[in-house]
Design a protein around this motif. Structure first.
Motif, short mmCIF file in Angstrom:
data_model
loop_
_atom_site.label_atom_id
_atom_site.label_comp_id
_atom_site.label_asym_id
_atom_site.label_seq_id
_atom_site.Cartn_x
_atom_site.Cartn_y
_atom_site.Cartn_z
N CYS A 121 -12.74 4.74 -5.28
CA CYS A 121 -12.25 3.74 -6.24
C CYS A 121 -11.22 4.37 -7.16
O CYS A 121 -11.34 5.54 -7.55
CB CYS A 121 -13.40 3.19 -7.08
SG CYS A 121 -14.65 2.28 -6.15
N SER A 170 -8.36 -2.30 -14.51
CA SER A 170 -8.24 -2.77 -13.13
C SER A 170 -8.98 -1.78 -12.23
O SER A 170 -9.00 -0.58 -12.51
CB SER A 170 -6.77 -2.87 -12.71
OG SER A 170 -6.15 -1.60 -12.77
N ASN A 223 -9.77 -0.84 -8.02
CA ASN A 223 -9.50 -1.06 -6.61
C ASN A 223 -10.32 -0.06 -5.81
O ASN A 223 -10.25 1.14 -6.07
CB ASN A 223 -8.01 -0.88 -6.30
CG ASN A 223 -7.70 -1.04 -4.83
OD1 ASN A 223 -7.79 -0.09 -4.07
ND2 ASN A 223 -7.36 -2.25 -4.42
N PRO A 258 -9.16 -2.86 1.52
CA PRO A 258 -9.57 -3.19 0.16
C PRO A 258 -10.79 -4.10 0.16
O PRO A 258 -10.84 -5.10 0.87
CB PRO A 258 -8.34 -3.92 -0.41
CG PRO A 258 -7.21 -3.47 0.44
CD PRO A 258 -7.78 -3.24 1.81
N ASP A 266 -10.45 -6.11 -5.75
CA ASP A 266 -9.38 -5.71 -6.66
C ASP A 266 -9.56 -6.53 -7.92
O ASP A 266 -9.18 -7.70 -7.98
CB ASP A 266 -8.00 -5.97 -6.04
CG ASP A 266 -6.89 -5.31 -6.85
OD1 ASP A 266 -7.18 -4.88 -7.98
OD2 ASP A 266 -5.76 -5.23 -6.35
#
Length: 373
Positions: free
Chosen positions: A219, A229, A231, A240, A243
């Motif tokens: 991550c 944020s 991801n 992914p 997100d």
């Protein structure tokens, strides 16, 4: 009796040294490249934490060939950290070397290899790992210690946000790879990379599954504890999973690949797995394995030494393969005076010295080219 024994041993060793052929091929020759890539792959296999390293430069190479044909390679290589974690199955050729502005981490390693049956194998190595301080720009991100409490709190909060909007699986932190901070117009921003593993959260705190089939991934998070944020990409598919752009921990989050807009309750706070972190306070990166096969440490230069601790070499061990270096500078190697004196001592002009080409006297083309910077 003891004196006679020592004299005989020294005589035998001098005889072995005199018969050992020492080659200095070009650092960018196919043979040097082959040995360096074998060393690169071996060092990455020994490196169980942090990120994979890619070969940047071959700094020096010596090849010792004994009368029986056995070859020993002594190699000095420079490696650079990539953005692929050691658990990531992505081939190294597809990994990206971190640029200097992102605080590159460099590994300088001395490696001893042997060629047996045409196959090169690593028998010993010694590495020093350090971060590059070159080209650090004003406003660039700065690496933080892996035990920085504020940054670890940011890791906790970002993972909680990830788990909050991932309905199927809950993850725990397996290892913190990097943490850094950057000053921007809005204030201090944190950037973190950490490996996650599927966890059982029936108890508090969540417990990582001790299962080889447990999902793992990496991550990346950016922002602050209340606005960030996240991801994450799983290592099996490298696709992914989520997100999340968090404006506030209590506000709506934009979720990728989610089938429900209803956010579940925040899972219990998971703890950061610290078992693999170095006990040294202030460490900002994961080091390569420092030393392997200390019995052969006499063949390795002092340049790649992490500390002042030197493991003594057992008598006769280093000499069984090649003469040991006196220091990190290859031009001051211990084998140079031995070979030269052996051929310069005879005064009788009958010995045609010019007819014997000493390979170590040939100026080698080293170090080799830089592959990155």
């Amino acid at each position: 009796m003891n004196t006679l024994g020592v004299t005989l041993v020294l005589g035998l060793l001098l005889g072995v040294w005199a018969q050992t052929n020492i080659e200095r091929p070009q650092c960018d020759s196919p043979e040097a490249e082959e040995a360096a890539l074998v060393a690169q792959d071996y060092l990455n296999a020994e490196h169980t934490q942090g990120y994979k390293f890619a070969l940047n430069r071959i700094e020096d190479i010596k090849i010792y060939t004994k009368p029986d044909g056995d070859k020993t390679y002594k190699l000095e290589v420079e490696l650079l950290e990539t953005d692929c974690h050691v658990l990531d199955p992505t081939p190294l050729v597809n990994c990206t070397v971190r640029p200097k502005m992102m605080t590159a981490v460099e590994g300088d390693c001395d490696v001893v290899l042997k060629r047996v049956g045409g196959v090169l194998t690593v028998t010993a190595f010694k590495c020093k790992t350090e971060e590059s301080t070159e080209d650090i720009c004003l406003g660039c991100s700065t690496l933080l210690p892996l035990n920085d409490t504020t940054a670890l709190d940011f890791v906790h909060k970002s993972l909680a946000s990830f788990n909050n909007f991932n309905e199927n699986v809950t993850y725990a932190v397996f290892e913190v790879g990097r943490m850094s901070s950057q000053v921007v117009s809005g204030g201090l921003v944190y950037l973190a990379e950490y490996v996650v593993v599927e966890a059982n959260c029936t108890e508090d705190p969540c417990v990582p599954l001790n299962d080889a089939m447990a999902a793992r991934g990496i991550c990346t998070a950016k922002g602050s504890s209340i606005a960030h944020s996240v991801n994450c990409q799983m290592f099996l598919t490298m696709m992914p999973v989520i997100d999340a752009n968090v404006v506030d921990v209590n506000s709506t989050v934009a979720v990728t690949n989610s089938t429900s807009a209803v956010a579940p309750a925040l899972p219990p706070m998971v703890h950061v797995h610290t078992g693999s972190l170095s006990p040294k306070l202030g460490l900002r990166y994961h080091k390569l394995t420092t030393l392997h096969n200390p019995e052969l440490s006499g063949l390795l230069s002092a340049e790649s030494t992490e500390s002042d601790e030197v493991v003594p070499v057992a008598p006769g061990v280093a000499n069984s393969t090649a003469p040991a270096d006196a220091g990190s500078d290859s031009s001051n190697s211990a084998e140079v005076p031995v070979v030269v004196k052996k051929r310069d001592v005879p005064i009788v002009p009958v010995v045609p010295a010019p007819a014997v080409v000493d390979p170590i006297a040939v100026v080698p083309v080293c170090p080799g080219r830089k592959r990155f910077f």
